[in-house]
Enzyme design. Structure first.
Site, PDB file in Angstrom:
ATOM      1  N   ARG A 122       0.825  -1.231   0.000  1.00  0.00           N
ATOM      2  CA  ARG A 122       0.000   0.000   0.000  1.00  0.00           C
ATOM      3  C   ARG A 122       0.846   1.263   0.000  1.00  0.00           C
ATOM      4  O   ARG A 122       0.425   2.318   0.453  1.00  0.00           O
ATOM      5  CB  ARG A 122      -0.980   0.022   1.170  1.00  0.00           C
ATOM      6  CG  ARG A 122      -1.945  -1.143   1.100  1.00  0.00           C
ATOM      7  CD  ARG A 122      -3.032  -1.104   2.118  1.00  0.00           C
ATOM      8  NE  ARG A 122      -3.905  -2.243   1.918  1.00  0.00           N
ATOM      9  CZ  ARG A 122      -3.628  -3.471   2.328  1.00  0.00           C
ATOM     10  NH1 ARG A 122      -2.516  -3.720   2.990  1.00  0.00           N
ATOM     11  NH2 ARG A 122      -4.458  -4.454   2.076  1.00  0.00           N
ATOM     12  N   LYS A 144       3.379  11.786 -10.680  1.00  0.00           N
ATOM     13  CA  LYS A 144       2.402  11.043 -11.492  1.00  0.00           C
ATOM     14  C   LYS A 144       3.022   9.721 -11.908  1.00  0.00           C
ATOM     15  O   LYS A 144       4.143   9.690 -12.422  1.00  0.00           O
ATOM     16  CB  LYS A 144       2.050  11.832 -12.745  1.00  0.00           C
ATOM     17  CG  LYS A 144       0.953  12.826 -12.556  1.00  0.00           C
ATOM     18  CD  LYS A 144       0.470  13.260 -13.933  1.00  0.00           C
ATOM     19  CE  LYS A 144      -0.454  14.430 -13.844  1.00  0.00           C
ATOM     20  NZ  LYS A 144      -0.880  14.880 -15.176  1.00  0.00           N
ATOM     21  N   GLU A 186       9.992  18.513 -24.601  1.00  0.00           N
ATOM     22  CA  GLU A 186       9.423  18.907 -23.295  1.00  0.00           C
ATOM     23  C   GLU A 186      10.107  20.172 -22.771  1.00  0.00           C
ATOM     24  O   GLU A 186       9.487  20.995 -22.109  1.00  0.00           O
ATOM     25  CB  GLU A 186       9.564  17.769 -22.273  1.00  0.00           C
ATOM     26  CG  GLU A 186       8.915  16.445 -22.664  1.00  0.00           C
ATOM     27  CD  GLU A 186       7.391  16.439 -22.602  1.00  0.00           C
ATOM     28  OE1 GLU A 186       6.790  17.472 -22.252  1.00  0.00           O
ATOM     29  OE2 GLU A 186       6.799  15.388 -22.945  1.00  0.00           O
ATOM     30  N   LYS A 225       8.809  22.849 -13.455  1.00  0.00           N
ATOM     31  CA  LYS A 225       7.907  21.732 -13.139  1.00  0.00           C
ATOM     32  C   LYS A 225       7.552  21.757 -11.655  1.00  0.00           C
ATOM     33  O   LYS A 225       6.387  21.582 -11.274  1.00  0.00           O
ATOM     34  CB  LYS A 225       8.588  20.407 -13.522  1.00  0.00           C
ATOM     35  CG  LYS A 225       7.793  19.154 -13.171  1.00  0.00           C
ATOM     36  CD  LYS A 225       6.817  18.737 -14.253  1.00  0.00           C
ATOM     37  CE  LYS A 225       5.834  17.685 -13.766  1.00  0.00           C
ATOM     38  NZ  LYS A 225       5.943  16.401 -14.397  1.00  0.00           N
ATOM     39  N   GLU A 235      -3.692  18.341 -10.130  1.00  0.00           N
ATOM     40  CA  GLU A 235      -4.239  18.809 -11.409  1.00  0.00           C
ATOM     41  C   GLU A 235      -5.708  19.197 -11.277  1.00  0.00           C
ATOM     42  O   GLU A 235      -6.544  18.852 -12.111  1.00  0.00           O
ATOM     43  CB  GLU A 235      -4.061  17.721 -12.495  1.00  0.00           C
ATOM     44  CG  GLU A 235      -4.091  18.288 -13.889  1.00  0.00           C
ATOM     45  CD  GLU A 235      -3.611  17.335 -14.977  1.00  0.00           C
ATOM     46  OE1 GLU A 235      -2.827  16.432 -14.667  1.00  0.00           O
ATOM     47  OE2 GLU A 235      -4.034  17.522 -16.120  1.00  0.00           O
ATOM     48  N   ARG A 240      -1.519  22.691 -13.468  1.00  0.00           N
ATOM     49  CA  ARG A 240      -0.725  21.543 -13.902  1.00  0.00           C
ATOM     50  C   ARG A 240      -1.101  21.125 -15.323  1.00  0.00           C
ATOM     51  O   ARG A 240      -0.274  20.609 -16.068  1.00  0.00           O
ATOM     52  CB  ARG A 240      -0.914  20.381 -12.907  1.00  0.00           C
ATOM     53  CG  ARG A 240       0.076  19.284 -13.141  1.00  0.00           C
ATOM     54  CD  ARG A 240       0.279  18.393 -11.948  1.00  0.00           C
ATOM     55  NE  ARG A 240       1.263  17.377 -12.293  1.00  0.00           N
ATOM     56  CZ  ARG A 240       1.775  16.512 -11.465  1.00  0.00           C
ATOM     57  NH1 ARG A 240       1.429  16.526 -10.199  1.00  0.00           N
ATOM     58  NH2 ARG A 240       2.654  15.627 -11.862  1.00  0.00           N
ATOM     59  N   ASN A 244       0.314  20.118 -20.299  1.00  0.00           N
ATOM     60  CA  ASN A 244      -0.189  19.317 -21.415  1.00  0.00           C
ATOM     61  C   ASN A 244      -0.118  20.055 -22.739  1.00  0.00           C
ATOM     62  O   ASN A 244      -0.637  19.565 -23.747  1.00  0.00           O
ATOM     63  CB  ASN A 244      -1.641  18.893 -21.150  1.00  0.00           C
ATOM     64  CG  ASN A 244      -1.731  17.902 -20.021  1.00  0.00           C
ATOM     65  OD1 ASN A 244      -0.825  17.101 -19.822  1.00  0.00           O
ATOM     66  ND2 ASN A 244      -2.802  17.958 -19.255  1.00  0.00           N
TER      67      ASN A 244
HETATM   68  N1  LIG Z   1       4.829  10.978 -15.014  1.00  0.00           N
HETATM   69  C1  LIG Z   1       4.910  12.069 -15.725  1.00  0.00           C
HETATM   70  O1  LIG Z   1       4.645  13.171 -15.236  1.00  0.00           O
HETATM   71  C2  LIG Z   1       5.374  11.983 -17.142  1.00  0.00           C
HETATM   72  C3  LIG Z   1       5.724  13.138 -17.841  1.00  0.00           C
HETATM   73  C4  LIG Z   1       6.223  13.022 -19.141  1.00  0.00           C
HETATM   74  C5  LIG Z   1       6.359  11.778 -19.720  1.00  0.00           C
HETATM   75  N2  LIG Z   1       5.999  10.668 -19.002  1.00  0.00           N
HETATM   76  C6  LIG Z   1       6.160   9.335 -19.582  1.00  0.00           C
HETATM   77  O2  LIG Z   1       7.527   9.127 -19.858  1.00  0.00           O
HETATM   78  C7  LIG Z   1       7.639   8.136 -20.874  1.00  0.00           C
HETATM   79  C8  LIG Z   1       8.707   8.540 -21.844  1.00  0.00           C
HETATM   80  O3  LIG Z   1       9.926   8.622 -21.142  1.00  0.00           O
HETATM   81  P1  LIG Z   1      11.320   8.546 -21.890  1.00  0.00           P
HETATM   82  O4  LIG Z   1      11.243   9.393 -23.090  1.00  0.00           O
HETATM   83  O5  LIG Z   1      12.345   8.800 -20.872  1.00  0.00           O
HETATM   84  O6  LIG Z   1      11.341   7.058 -22.455  1.00  0.00           O
HETATM   85  P2  LIG Z   1      12.068   5.703 -21.987  1.00  0.00           P
HETATM   86  O7  LIG Z   1      12.021   5.555 -20.531  1.00  0.00           O
HETATM   87  O8  LIG Z   1      11.460   4.633 -22.808  1.00  0.00           O
HETATM   88  O9  LIG Z   1      13.587   5.910 -22.439  1.00  0.00           O
HETATM   89  C9  LIG Z   1      13.888   6.010 -23.818  1.00  0.00           C
HETATM   90  C10 LIG Z   1      14.923   4.976 -24.243  1.00  0.00           C
HETATM   91  O10 LIG Z   1      16.204   5.377 -23.770  1.00  0.00           O
HETATM   92  C11 LIG Z   1      16.820   4.322 -23.040  1.00  0.00           C
HETATM   93  N3  LIG Z   1      17.628   4.971 -22.030  1.00  0.00           N
HETATM   94  C12 LIG Z   1      17.193   5.621 -20.923  1.00  0.00           C
HETATM   95  N4  LIG Z   1      18.205   6.237 -20.312  1.00  0.00           N
HETATM   96  C13 LIG Z   1      19.319   5.942 -21.021  1.00  0.00           C
HETATM   97  C14 LIG Z   1      20.677   6.312 -20.880  1.00  0.00           C
HETATM   98  N5  LIG Z   1      21.075   7.146 -19.938  1.00  0.00           N
HETATM   99  N6  LIG Z   1      21.571   5.809 -21.773  1.00  0.00           N
HETATM  100  C15 LIG Z   1      21.156   5.003 -22.775  1.00  0.00           C
HETATM  101  N7  LIG Z   1      19.876   4.657 -22.972  1.00  0.00           N
HETATM  102  C16 LIG Z   1      18.961   5.125 -22.108  1.00  0.00           C
HETATM  103  C17 LIG Z   1      15.681   3.494 -22.537  1.00  0.00           C
HETATM  104  O11 LIG Z   1      16.084   2.188 -22.266  1.00  0.00           O
HETATM  105  C18 LIG Z   1      14.702   3.585 -23.688  1.00  0.00           C
HETATM  106  O12 LIG Z   1      15.038   2.651 -24.674  1.00  0.00           O
HETATM  107  C19 LIG Z   1       6.255   8.000 -21.494  1.00  0.00           C
HETATM  108  O13 LIG Z   1       5.711   6.792 -21.077  1.00  0.00           O
HETATM  109  C20 LIG Z   1       5.480   9.162 -20.897  1.00  0.00           C
HETATM  110  O14 LIG Z   1       4.101   8.860 -20.733  1.00  0.00           O
HETATM  111  C21 LIG Z   1       5.537  10.753 -17.732  1.00  0.00           C
END
Ligand SMILES: NC(=O)c1ccc[n+]([C@@H]2O[C@H](COP(=O)([O-])OP(=O)(O)OC[C@H]3O[C@@H](n4cnc5c(N)ncnc54)[C@H](O)[C@@H]3O)[C@@H](O)[C@H]2O)c1
Length: 365
Positions: A122, A144, A186, A225, A235, A240, A244
């Site tokens: 939990r 989030k 972003e 952020k 939100e 927040r 988007n």
């Molecule tokens: N929670 C939130 O507020 C929020 C905000 C924005 C995005 N997101 C989410 O984030 C996700 C996208 O995140 P992302 O773009 O980081 O994608 P990801 O986590 O898939 O990373 C992208 C790729 O890079 C690789 N990678 C990561 N770090 C590395 C490093 N230092 N060296 C080599 N390879 C590396 C990963 O293995 C992956 O293949 C989406 O699912 C999105 O919905 C969440």
């Protein structure tokens, strides 16, 4: 090292940004969780081999035993199936109620591990160690968490603030070029909604080939952020939601392309371009601001033209399933000016459709 506070009352925490922090995570965790002797490090198959060893060694040095749980890299890991695998592995790792989880990776790992930590026993604390631009400037801060289902992205999740966020910019050095650049969608979004002065900095940085000197830029983005999250954690106040910007159509495009086909930031780049057009139409945004932001996206070699394989109807349909529609009304984040965003209820479906269609054409100068 730069420290950015996230003010959330009893749930406040700090985001630390500095080279070499990976090797200090043990002592930082020890100070944060004095009674804890065990944790899990949740990571993916790309990041784990590169950095989990350093994290585990640092934790061991501080007397904390860590079990590494590695999931496949990429968006498909944000699923019920992988959540089940991770949480069951956490049970088998013999965590007690004083244990914590470490999310080591990009936004996928942050969202998945944050979710797993929020439901395991939990709720146990999570330390976020983000390793992509997106996760560093955006997803690791704010609490989030979420996974995807066939019905849509991030519809299942929790709010679970991290207890600590450690950003070691050295980890960004191993990001493949495409993954490095996509994260700047972003960053450009942050500049567009809250910090017009950052546009100058990004224009200079886009022309440089190295990845040095990012600390200040990272901290500046984390502060944006953090300020938004502090004022509107759940939100509910409309603030927040400003994060988007570019995401309503962007998510529609990302989902239509099939998750994982188009990188998140690439879809957001297209979403930003469409949202700029809508901002001109519904909020009187100066076309010169659109041109500047679109040029900046281009400087980061982010996509600006929607591939023919992605149909407009499909994007609209996916958008309809997106939670950003409020009781059937289109809610769009628009810009009045660079750095000045608001949520509009004025955008019609027909206008959204025109904005998506507009992405078929290359931007003019
Ligand atoms: N929670 C939130 O507020 C929020 C905000 C924005 C995005 N997101 C989410 O984030 C996700 C996208 O995140 P992302 O773009 O980081 O994608 P990801 O986590 O898939 O990373 C992208 C790729 O890079 C690789 N990678 C990561 N770090 C590395 C490093 N230092 N060296 C080599 N390879 C590396 C990963 O293995 C992956 O293949 C989406 O699912 C999105 O919905 C969440």
């Amino acid at each position: 090292m730069l420290t950015t506070p996230v003010a959330l009352g009893a749930k406040s925490y700090e985001v630390l940004t500095g080279r070499g922090l990976l090797g200090e995570c043990g002592e930082r965790a020890r100070a944060m969780f004095p009674g804890s002797g065990r944790c899990v490090v949740i990571t993916d198959a790309n990041v784990g081999p590169l950095y989990a060893g350093r994290v585990v060694a640092s934790l061991a040095g501080a007397g904390i035993e860590a079990e590494v749980i590695t999931v496949p890299a990429g968006e498909p890991s944000k699923s019920f199936e992988v959540l089940e695998t991770v949480t069951r592995a956490m049970i088998r790792a013999g965590l007690d109620r004083k244990a914590f989880a470490v999310a080591l990776g990009g936004g996928v790992i942050g969202d998945l591990a944050g979710f797993a930590a929020s439901v395991f026993f939990r709720g146990i604390p999570v330390v976020q160690i983000p390793t992509t631009i997106v996760s560093v400037v955006d997803s690791s801060v704010g609490g989030k968490t979420g996974i995807n289902t066939a019905e849509g992205k991030n519809l299942i999740g929790t709010f679970h603030q991290p207890r600590l966020v450690l950003i070691d910019p050295e980890t960004l050095g191993s990001l493949p070029d495409r993954e490095y650049r996509e994260g700047f969608a972003e960053v450009i979004k942050h500049a567009a909604i809250r910090d017009a002065a950052m546009l100058d900095e990004l224009e200079v940085l886009a022309g440089e080939s190295g990845r040095d000197g990012l600390e200040a830029l990272i901290a500046r983005n984390v502060a944006i952020k953090a300020a938004i999250v502090s004022e509107d954690e759940f939100e509910t106040k409309g603030l927040r939601a400003l994060l988007n910007f570019g995401h309503t159509i962007g998510h529609g495009i990302e989902a239509s392309a099939g998750y994982g086909e188009m990188l998140h930031g690439e879809a957001i780049s297209l979403g930003i371009r469409a949202a700029l057009r809508l901002s001109e139409e519904f909020a009187g945004l100066d076309a010169a601001v659109t041109r500047r932001l679109v040029r900046l996206l281009g400087m980061w070699r982010l996509p600006l033209v929607l591939p023919e394989t992605i149909g407009t109807a499909a994007v609209l349909e996916k958008m309809g399933r997106d939670k950003k529609f409020d009781h059937g009304r289109l809610k769009f984040v628009l810009l009045r000016a660079a750095g000045d965003a608001f949520v509009s209820g004025e955008v019609t479906a027909a206008a959204a459709e025109r904005a998506i269609e507009g992405l078929r054409e290359a931007p003019g100068e």
